[in-house]
Design a protein around this motif. Structure first.
Motif, PDB file in Angstrom:
ATOM      1  N   ALA A   1     -16.527  -1.202  -6.751  1.00  0.00           N
ATOM      2  CA  ALA A   1     -15.716  -2.373  -7.097  1.00  0.00           C
ATOM      3  C   ALA A   1     -14.554  -2.510  -6.118  1.00  0.00           C
ATOM      4  CB  ALA A   1     -15.200  -2.240  -8.524  1.00  0.00           C
TER       5      ALA A   1
ATOM      6  N   LEU B   1     -15.164  -4.581 -17.487  1.00  0.00           N
ATOM      7  CA  LEU B   1     -14.664  -5.277 -16.296  1.00  0.00           C
ATOM      8  C   LEU B   1     -13.139  -5.408 -16.346  1.00  0.00           C
ATOM      9  CD1 LEU B   1     -17.323  -8.070 -15.731  1.00  0.00           C
ATOM     10  CD2 LEU B   1     -16.826  -6.124 -14.254  1.00  0.00           C
TER      11      LEU B   1
ATOM     12  N   ALA C   1      -9.517  -0.989  -9.526  1.00  0.00           N
ATOM     13  CA  ALA C   1     -10.338  -1.422  -8.384  1.00  0.00           C
ATOM     14  C   ALA C   1      -9.571  -2.429  -7.545  1.00  0.00           C
ATOM     15  CB  ALA C   1     -11.640  -2.036  -8.883  1.00  0.00           C
TER      16      ALA C   1
END
Lengths: 295, 593
Positions: free
Chosen positions: A77, A158, A165
Motif C-alpha cells: 500500500a 482500508l 501506508a
C-alpha cells in the motif's frame, strides 16, 4: 554477535543461579557459540526448521508467517502511494525544471525526507484520530471487526491502512520524486528525444513513452532496494500504529534477545536484499533494451 | 453545523496541545472540507444505575502475553497479569502491606491451616469451582501445578520458591497439604506463588516438550478465572471474553477485554486521548502534566514498591571505602533530581525497603546534600586536585568512573546525566552510558561495571538475600556487599515463623546498609495510570508494581451513565471496567521499565 541474553526470561529476579543455568541448558545456550550456530544451520538446511522462539515457545517460521502478510500489505500500500505521488510529481518537476512548481516540489520532498516518520505518525494520529475522529488511531482492524460483513470489514481495514501506508508512501515518495526528476531531465536532453520531437510525435508520447521509459533505470534500482527497505522500514510505522508486522517482530525480538527469531529475520532480510537487487536488474533489462542487449 | 465550525470547535477543545495544533491546523481545515458531513453526535445514556454488566474495555499494553502457560511463558509482568485473569491462585494476596505483612483472602482455597509444628500447610479447596469445560478443580490440579513449577525440564523462573516445599500431598479431592523442609514466615507466600493449572487438560504433553509448544496450551486451554481467550493475534490484539463458568456469577461485569498491543508509550497516550483505548496504566509524570486537563480522563496514582539507586561496585578500589561512598551521596543533589524528574510523583528513597511497606525503617534521615562536606571528606581520604586539571586525584590517579543505566528509560537516562554534572562540581569525572537491559544484566551479574543507576522492586516476602555474601558469585549480589552480621540477620529473618518477627532483623539490615552507604538511594516513585471517565473501577494499588499490562479486569465496569455514543463511532460501543484484586506474588525485581 549481539551481547546479552533473553532478557524477559533471565531478568526475572525469582530466577536463582541454578535456575539460570538450567534455562541455559534447556535453550542450549550453555554450549560454545560455534556449536549453537552449526546446530541451527543444520536444522535450517536439512529440515527447514528455523527453530523455536526462546521467549514465545513457538516455531519461528509460524511467527514470521503470521507477521509477513501484514507487513506485505502495508508495504504494498505504501509503495502504491509512493508511485501515485512520486511519479506524477517527478515528471512534473522535471518538465517544469527551474520554475516555481519545481522549486516547491523539491522543497517539499526535502522536508518530507528529513522529517522523522514517527513524529509525522504521532501528529497524524492526534489530528485524524484525536481531533477530527475520522480515522482509527492504530491497529489493523477495529475491535469489533469480526462482527462486520465482508464489505464493511474491507472498508474497516482500508481505513486502518490509510495513515500508516499514506505516511510511509508519502515519505518514500520524496526520493522517487527527486530520482525521477533528475533522471528525466537528463533523458529529455538526449538526442533521441530531439529526434522524436523532430519526427512530430506528440509531447505526451515523447515524455511518457520515450522519456519516462528510459528514465526509469535508476528508479528501478531504487525500487529494488526499496523492497527490503519497505519491509524493514515499516518498523517505525508498525510501532507507532501498532501494526503487527515483521518490523515489530524484529523490534521485540531484539529487545528480548530472542536469538532464533533474530537469526531468522536477519536471514530473511538478507534474502530480500539479494532478491530485490535481482528483481531490479531483471526489470531494468525489460524496460531498457540497452541493458538487455549488453547482457 | 458546518464542517469548518465543527473543526473550529474540535481544535478549541484540543487547545492544550498548541504544538500539535501548529502542525495540524492547515491539514485539519483541508480534511474538514474534504469530509464535510462527518459529524460527531454525542448523547447521554440513561441515568446512573450502578455498574453495568456488559461492554468491552480496550486496554493498551506495551507487549502482548507470551503464552497462556505461566510456567513456560516469558516472565514479563504483563504476561502474568493476563494469566491472573485466566487462572486462579489458591489465595489472593491483599495490598495491605503498609502497616503489617500482607494478608490473604480465599480464592481457590476457602480456608487453610498450619500443622502444630508449622511444617505443613493444608488447603481446603472450594467445591463449587470448575474449569471452563465443566471439570471440577481438585487437589490433583494443585499437585500437578507444583510438579510443573519445580520440574527441571520446564525451568520455571519462580522454581526457587518451591525449593523449601518437600511434597504436595493430595489428601482428598478437595484437600491438599504442602510439606515444608522447615517452618518460616513466607510459607503461605511460597505455596501460593504461581497459578493452578488444569491437570486433565495439560498433563497429556510431557514436561520436556512444554518449552517448545506454546501453541499447544492455547489449543487445549481451559481456565478457572473470570475470563478466557476468545482470539489471540500475536503482537496485535488479544480478546478475552467472560468465562461463563466463573464461580462468582456476578463477575466479571465486562463481556470482553481487548488487550491491544501498542509498543510505543507516546502512541498509547495519543490513542487514549483519541478514545481508541480505555485504559493505560503507566504514563510518565511529564505526560501526566501535559494531559491532566484533558476532559473525560481520570488519573490514578499510587506508590510503587520500587526504589531507584546508584549501586557502587564494591569490588572497585574507588568505592571500597564507605566514607568515600557517603561523600558521593552528599555531593549529589538527589532532591533536585527527584523534583525535576518526578515532581509530586516522587520522593527520596532512604533504604531498600520503600516507605509504603510496613518494614521500612522510617526514622532514618535522608543524607543531606552538602558538596562542601563531601569535598572535605574526600580530601581527608587523600582525594584532591593535586595537578590542577580540575579533577581530583590520589596517587596520580584521577577520580573517574563510568556510570551506566538501562537504555530506554528516560528518567534514568536523564538522572545519570544530572549525577554526572553534580559530581563534576566537586572534581569527579563521570562518563555515562546507556546500555540495553538485556546486555546490562549480564554485565552486572559478572561485576563488569563501575556504578549503575537502576531500580529494584521489592516483593512482599521481603527477601533481601541479594545482600547475602553467598550470592556474590551468582551475580544476585552484584554490588559485592559482604558483611557477616548482615548475612546472619538475613538468615535469621528467613527462619522466623511469623512475618512480623522479621521486623527487628530488617531494621538492623537497613541500619547497616545506611551506615555503610552501600548504595546512594535516589527515588521512590508513584505509578500513574489513566482511563476514560466512562470506565469505573480500575483502582490501582501498591501491590501492583511494574504494571506493564492490564490490571485485573474482573470487577471493572462501565457506569451506565456518561457513556458517550458516537454516531460516527469506529470505536464500537464502550465496554466495561476493571477490578483491583489479587495479583500474583511479585518478588524483588529489577525493572527495565
Amino acid at each position: 554477535m549481539a551481547p546479552g541474553e533473553p532478557a524477559s526470561l533471565f531478568e526475572d529476579p525469582r530466577l536463582s543461579s541454578e535456575g539460570r543455568a538450567n534455562l541455559r541448558r534447556i535453550f542450549g545456550l550453555d554450549r560454545p557459540l560455534h556449536q549453537q550456530y552449526l546446530t541451527w544451520m543444520r536444522s535450517v538446511l536439512l529440515r527447514w526448521d528455523w527453530g523455536t522462539s526462546f521467549v514465545h515457545g513457538r516455531p519461528v517460521s509460524a511467527m514470521i508467517g503470521e507477521a509477513f502478510p501484514n507487513t506485505v500489505r502495508l508495504a504494498l500500500a505504501a509503495f502504491l502511494v509512493n508511485l501515485l505521488i512520486g511519479i506524477p510529481l517527478g515528471i512534473w518537476a522535471a518538465l517544469k525544471r527551474g520554475q516555481r512548481g519545481d522549486h516547491w516540489i523539491r522543497l517539499a520532498s526535502i522536508l518530507l525526507f528529513s522529517m522523522p516518520t514517527f513524529w509525522i505518525g504521532l501528529v497524524a494520529i492526534l489530528l485524524f484520530a484525536g481531533v477530527l475522529s475520522i480515522l482509527p488511531a492504530g491497529g489493523m482492524q477495529s475491535t469489533h471487526a469480526e462482527q462486520l460483513t465482508w464489505g464493511a470489514l474491507l472498508i474497516d481495514r482500508l481505513r486502518h491502512l490509510i495513515m500508516p501506508a499514506g505516511i510511509l508512501g508519502l515519505v518514500t515518495s520524496a526520493a522517487t520524486i527527486r530520482l525521477l526528476r533528475n533522471s528525466l531531465i537528463e533523458v529529455m536532453s538526449s538526442d533521441f528525444i530531439r529526434t522524436a520531437r523532430a519526427c512530430g510525435l506528440p509531447e505526451v508520447r515523447v515524455v511518457l513513452v520515450h522519456g519516462l521509459r528510459n528514465a526509469l533505470g535508476p528508479l528501478l534500482q531504487f525500487f529494488g532496494l526499496l523492497l527490503p527497505g519497505l519491509l524493514n522500514g515499516t518498523l517505525l510505522m508498525e510501532v507507532v500504529f501498532s501494526w503487527p508486522g515483521l518490523g515489530r517482530l524484529m523490534f521485540s525480538s531484539i529487545q528480548d534477545a530472542d536469538f532464533p527469531l533474530i537469526l531468522a529475520l536477519t536471514a530473511m532480510t538478507g534474502a530480500l536484499v539479494v532478491g530485490g537487487s535481482l528483481l531490479a536488474d531483471l526489470l531494468q533489462a525489460v524496460v531498457d533494451p540497452r541493458v538487455r542487449h549488453a547482457g | 453545523m458546518s464542517a469548518i465550525t465543527w473543526v473550529h470547535r474540535r481544535i478549541r477543545a484540543a487547545s492544550d496541545r498548541p504544538s500539535v495544533l501548529l502542525a495540524a491546523l492547515p491539514l485539519a481545515l483541508l480534511f474538514a472540507l474534504a469530509c464535510n458531513g462527518s459529524k460527531e453526535v454525542a448523547k447521554e445514556e440513561a441515568p446512573p444505575t450502578g455498574p453495568r454488566r456488559g461492554g468491552t474495555a480496550v486496554v493498551a499494553v506495551i507487549s502482548g502475553p507470551q503464552g497462556v502457560n505461566e510456567y513456560v511463558s516469558g516472565a514479563r509482568t504483563n504476561t502474568r497479569e493476563v494469566l491472573s485473569m485466566l487462572f486462579l491462585n489458591l489465595a489472593s494476596e491483599q495490598p495491605d502491606f503498609t502497616d503489617h505483612p500482607p494478608t490473604f483472602k480465599p480464592e481457590l482455597a476457602e480456608r487453610w491451616e498450619y500443622s502444630s509444628d508449622k511444617r505443613s500447610l493444608t488447603f481446603f479447596l472450594r467445591q463449587d469451582i470448575t474449569w471452563s469445560d465443566g471439570v471440577a478443580v481438585t487437589a490433583d490440579d494443585v499437585r500437578f501445578s507444583w510438579q510443573a513449577q519445580s520440574h527441571p525440564d520446564i525451568g520455571w523462573v519462580g522454581a526457587e520458591y518451591k525449593e523449601p516445599i518437600e511434597d504436595v500431598e493430595v489428601i482428598d479431592a478437595h484437600t491438599v497439604r504442602f510439606h515444608f523442609e522447615y517452618p518460616f514466615a513466607g510459607q503461605m507466600l511460597y505455596a501460593n506463588e504461581g497459578v493452578i493449572i488444569p491437570k486433565h487438560a495439560w498433563s497429556a504433553l510431557p514436561f520436556d516438550q512444554w518449552r517448545a509448544n506454546a501453541d499447544w496450551f492455547l489449543e487445549h486451554l481451559v481456565v478457572s478465572g473470570p475470563f478466557t481467550i476468545d482470539s489471540w493475534r500475536a503482537n496485535d490484539e488479544f480478546r478475552l471474553v467472560r468465562n461463563e463458568r466463573y464461580f462468582d456469577p456476578e463477575l466479571p461485569y465486562l463481556d470482553q477485554v481487548v488487550l491491544r498491543v501498542i509498543p510505543d508509550r507516546a502512541s498509547q497516550l495519543v490513542q487514549l486521548e483519541a478514545g481508541s483505548v480505555d485504559y493505560i496504566n503507566a504514563i510518565s509524570p511529564d505526560d501526566r502534566r501535559r494531559i491532566m486537563h484533558t476532559p473525560n480522563l481520570v488519573f490514578t496514582n499510587y506508590w510503587g514498591r520500587g526504589y531507584a539507586f546508584i549501586s557502587w561496585n564494591l569490588r572497585k578500589p574507588l568505592f571500597d571505602d564507605s566514607r568515600v561512598r557517603r561523600a558521593l551521596t552528599m555531593a549529589i543533589d538527589r532532591q533536585a533530581i527527584v523534583e525535576t524528574l518526578w515532581g509530586e510523583f516522587g520522593r527520596l528513597a532512604i533504604t531498600p525497603v520503600p516507605q509504603n511497606i510496613w518494614a521500612s525503617k522510617r526514622d532514618l534521615p535522608p543524607i543531606a546534600f552538602d558538596p562542601k562536606e563531601a569535598m572535605k571528606i574526600l580530601a581527608e581520604q587523600g582525594w584532591s586536585d593535586h595537578d590542577g586539571d580540575g579533577t581530583i586525584d590520589r596517587d596520580g590517579k584521577p577520580f573517574a568512573f563510568e556510570l551506566v543505566t538501562n537504555l530506554g528509560n528516560q528518567q534514568r537516562m536523564d538522572s545519570i546525566v544530572m549525577v554526572q554534572e553534580h559530581l563534576a562540581r566537586i572534581g569527579i569525572e563521570v562518563t555515562t552510558r546507556n546500555i540495553p537491559f538485556n546486555s546490562l544484566m549480564p554485565q552486572l551479574n559478572t561485576g563488569d561495571y563501575d556504578a549503575v543507576l537502576i531500580k529494584l522492586s521489592v516483593a512482599t516476602d521481603l527477601d533481601f538475600s541479594q545482600y547475602h555474601s553467598r550470592n556474590i558469585a551468582s551475580g544476585r549480589n552484584f554490588y559485592a556487599y559482604s558483611d557477616p552480621e548482615v548475612d546472619g540477620w538475613l538468615e535469621a529473618a528467613r527462619r522466623v515463623e511469623k512475618a512480623e518477627d522479621m521486623g527487628p532483623y530488617l531494621d538492623k539490615i537497613q541500619g547497616r546498609l545506611y551506615r555503610d552507604e552501600v548504595h546512594t538511594f535516589v527515588w521512590e516513585s508513584q505509578i500513574v495510570g489513566a482511563h476514560l471517565a466512562r470506565l469505573h473501577g480500575p483502582e490501582p494499588n501498591g501491590y501492583r508494581e511494574m504494571v506493564d499490562g492490564a490490571a485485573r479486569l474482573e470487577a471493572v465496569h462501565f457506569q451506565a451513565y456518561r457513556v458517550l455514543i458516537f454516531a460516527t463511532a469506529h470505536r464500537g460501543l464502550p465496554g466495561a471496567p476493571l477490578r483491583p484484586s489479587h495479583p500474583p506474588l511479585l518478588p524483588s525485581s529489577l525493572g527495565a521499565g
